[in-house]
Design a protein around this motif. Structure first.
Motif, mmCIF file in Angstrom:
data_model
loop_
_atom_site.group_PDB
_atom_site.id
_atom_site.type_symbol
_atom_site.label_atom_id
_atom_site.label_comp_id
_atom_site.label_asym_id
_atom_site.label_seq_id
_atom_site.Cartn_x
_atom_site.Cartn_y
_atom_site.Cartn_z
ATOM 1 N N UNK A 69 46.961 -12.664 8.556
ATOM 2 C CA UNK A 69 45.953 -12.680 9.624
ATOM 3 C C UNK A 69 44.660 -13.135 8.983
ATOM 4 N N UNK A 70 43.643 -13.385 9.775
ATOM 5 C CA UNK A 70 42.381 -13.902 9.243
ATOM 6 C C UNK A 70 41.419 -12.809 8.820
ATOM 7 N N UNK A 71 41.670 -11.575 9.216
ATOM 8 C CA UNK A 71 40.798 -10.478 8.803
ATOM 9 C C UNK A 71 41.295 -9.905 7.481
ATOM 10 N N UNK A 72 40.379 -9.486 6.610
ATOM 11 C CA UNK A 72 40.784 -8.913 5.323
ATOM 12 C C UNK A 72 41.515 -7.590 5.508
ATOM 13 N N UNK A 73 42.251 -7.222 4.489
ATOM 14 C CA UNK A 73 42.861 -5.898 4.422
ATOM 15 C C UNK A 73 41.962 -5.054 3.510
ATOM 16 N N UNK A 74 41.884 -3.772 3.772
ATOM 17 C CA UNK A 74 41.053 -2.878 2.969
ATOM 18 C C UNK A 74 41.866 -2.314 1.815
ATOM 19 N N UNK A 75 41.285 -2.371 0.615
ATOM 20 C CA UNK A 75 41.869 -1.711 -0.546
ATOM 21 C C UNK A 75 40.901 -0.605 -0.949
ATOM 22 N N UNK A 76 41.343 0.646 -0.781
ATOM 23 C CA UNK A 76 40.542 1.780 -1.236
ATOM 24 C C UNK A 76 41.035 2.165 -2.622
ATOM 25 N N UNK A 77 40.108 2.404 -3.519
ATOM 26 C CA UNK A 77 40.416 2.700 -4.909
ATOM 27 C C UNK A 77 39.653 3.943 -5.331
ATOM 28 N N UNK A 78 40.302 4.806 -6.095
ATOM 29 C CA UNK A 78 39.627 5.983 -6.639
ATOM 30 C C UNK A 78 40.237 6.325 -7.988
ATOM 31 N N UNK A 79 39.537 7.153 -8.737
ATOM 32 C CA UNK A 79 40.004 7.595 -10.044
ATOM 33 C C UNK A 79 40.812 8.862 -9.839
ATOM 34 N N UNK A 80 42.088 8.805 -10.217
ATOM 35 C CA UNK A 80 42.975 9.958 -10.060
ATOM 36 C C UNK A 80 43.007 10.819 -11.322
ATOM 37 N N UNK A 81 42.826 10.195 -12.492
ATOM 38 C CA UNK A 81 42.921 10.947 -13.747
ATOM 39 C C UNK A 81 42.190 10.187 -14.851
ATOM 40 N N UNK A 82 41.461 10.931 -15.670
ATOM 41 C CA UNK A 82 40.819 10.359 -16.850
ATOM 42 C C UNK A 82 41.356 11.111 -18.061
ATOM 43 N N UNK A 83 41.949 10.381 -18.977
ATOM 44 C CA UNK A 83 42.457 10.960 -20.215
ATOM 45 C C UNK A 83 41.552 10.586 -21.373
ATOM 46 N N UNK A 84 42.036 10.789 -22.575
ATOM 47 C CA UNK A 84 41.250 10.456 -23.757
ATOM 48 C C UNK A 84 41.147 8.963 -23.990
ATOM 49 N N UNK A 85 42.226 8.253 -23.684
ATOM 50 C CA UNK A 85 42.246 6.813 -23.932
ATOM 51 C C UNK A 85 42.871 6.046 -22.765
ATOM 52 N N UNK A 86 42.835 6.628 -21.572
ATOM 53 C CA UNK A 86 43.347 5.917 -20.400
ATOM 54 C C UNK A 86 42.730 6.503 -19.141
ATOM 55 N N UNK A 87 42.779 5.710 -18.086
ATOM 56 C CA UNK A 87 42.333 6.155 -16.771
ATOM 57 C C UNK A 87 43.387 5.710 -15.767
ATOM 58 N N UNK A 88 43.730 6.608 -14.843
ATOM 59 C CA UNK A 88 44.653 6.264 -13.769
ATOM 60 C C UNK A 88 43.841 6.013 -12.510
ATOM 61 N N UNK A 89 43.989 4.807 -11.990
ATOM 62 C CA UNK A 89 43.307 4.398 -10.776
ATOM 63 C C UNK A 89 44.339 4.397 -9.656
ATOM 64 N N UNK A 90 44.019 5.021 -8.538
ATOM 65 C CA UNK A 90 44.918 5.072 -7.389
ATOM 66 C C UNK A 90 44.361 4.197 -6.274
ATOM 67 N N UNK A 91 45.250 3.741 -5.391
ATOM 68 C CA UNK A 91 44.852 2.823 -4.329
ATOM 69 C C UNK A 91 45.625 3.103 -3.043
ATOM 70 N N UNK A 92 45.015 2.681 -1.951
ATOM 71 C CA UNK A 92 45.707 2.492 -0.682
ATOM 72 C C UNK A 92 45.290 1.130 -0.152
ATOM 73 N N UNK A 93 46.273 0.316 0.220
ATOM 74 C CA UNK A 93 46.023 -0.953 0.893
ATOM 75 C C UNK A 93 46.284 -0.665 2.356
ATOM 76 N N UNK A 94 45.252 -0.850 3.200
ATOM 77 C CA UNK A 94 45.357 -0.289 4.541
ATOM 78 C C UNK A 94 44.472 -0.972 5.557
ATOM 79 N N UNK A 95 44.715 -0.628 6.792
ATOM 80 C CA UNK A 95 43.847 -0.859 7.933
ATOM 81 C C UNK A 95 43.489 0.535 8.444
ATOM 82 N N UNK A 96 42.555 0.645 9.366
ATOM 83 C CA UNK A 96 42.221 1.982 9.853
ATOM 84 C C UNK A 96 43.415 2.751 10.421
ATOM 85 N N UNK A 97 44.369 2.039 11.036
ATOM 86 C CA UNK A 97 45.474 2.721 11.705
ATOM 87 C C UNK A 97 46.744 2.841 10.873
#
Length: 141
Positions: A69-97
């Motif tokens: 479609x011509x409208x973008x899709x939303x990617x929400x990103x957040x930090x789920x975990x921070x370790x000593x030498x790594x970070x886990x980033x979580x996402x949802x690819x979504x529309x409002x519904x």
């Protein structure tokens, strides 16, 4: 807090079945992650991740097809975990519904000059803390 990235869909993202190819979703995640780790960190006047980073692991759950479609899709990103030498980033690819994909990526800070992984700096921890969202879980079902 979550970072919200509006990702355009390209005609070339489609496969022969008429929906976004599974591999392309990794590209959407990458675009959101680069926007987060580089553009936002720089805007915050942070030196976070300027030395480089590498992806150690991806985990992705495909929940429903996404068609062009011509409208973008939303990617929400957040930090789920921070370790000593790594970070886990979580996402949802979504529309409002609806949610199309839930995913997580383990990112390792990397010293490009030395050619090896490195520890997360205090400055990086401070930047990441603004986007930590423990209530959201790991990002995958």
């Amino acid at each position: 807090m979550r970072h919200v990235y509006e990702c355009p869909l390209r005609w070339s993202d489609m496969d022969s079945f008429g929906h976004v190819n599974n591999v392309i979703f990794l590209r959407y995640l990458e675009e959101a992650r680069i926007d987060f780790m580089f553009r936002l960190a720089r805007q915050a006047d942070s030196g976070a991740f300027t030395g480089g980073s590498v992806v150690a692991r991806h985990e992705i759950d495909y929940l429903r097809p996404l068609v062009h479609r011509h409208t973008p899709v939303t990617v929400e990103l957040w930090v789920a975990k921070v370790g000593g030498a790594s970070v886990t980033v979580a996402y949802e690819v979504k529309d409002p519904e609806q949610v199309y994909v839930r995913a997580a990526t383990v990112v390792v800070p990397y010293d490009l000059q030395a050619g090896r992984p490195r520890r997360i700096t205090e400055e990086e921890r401070r930047f990441l803390a603004h986007y930590q969202d423990d209530a959201a879980g790991s990002g995958t079902a």
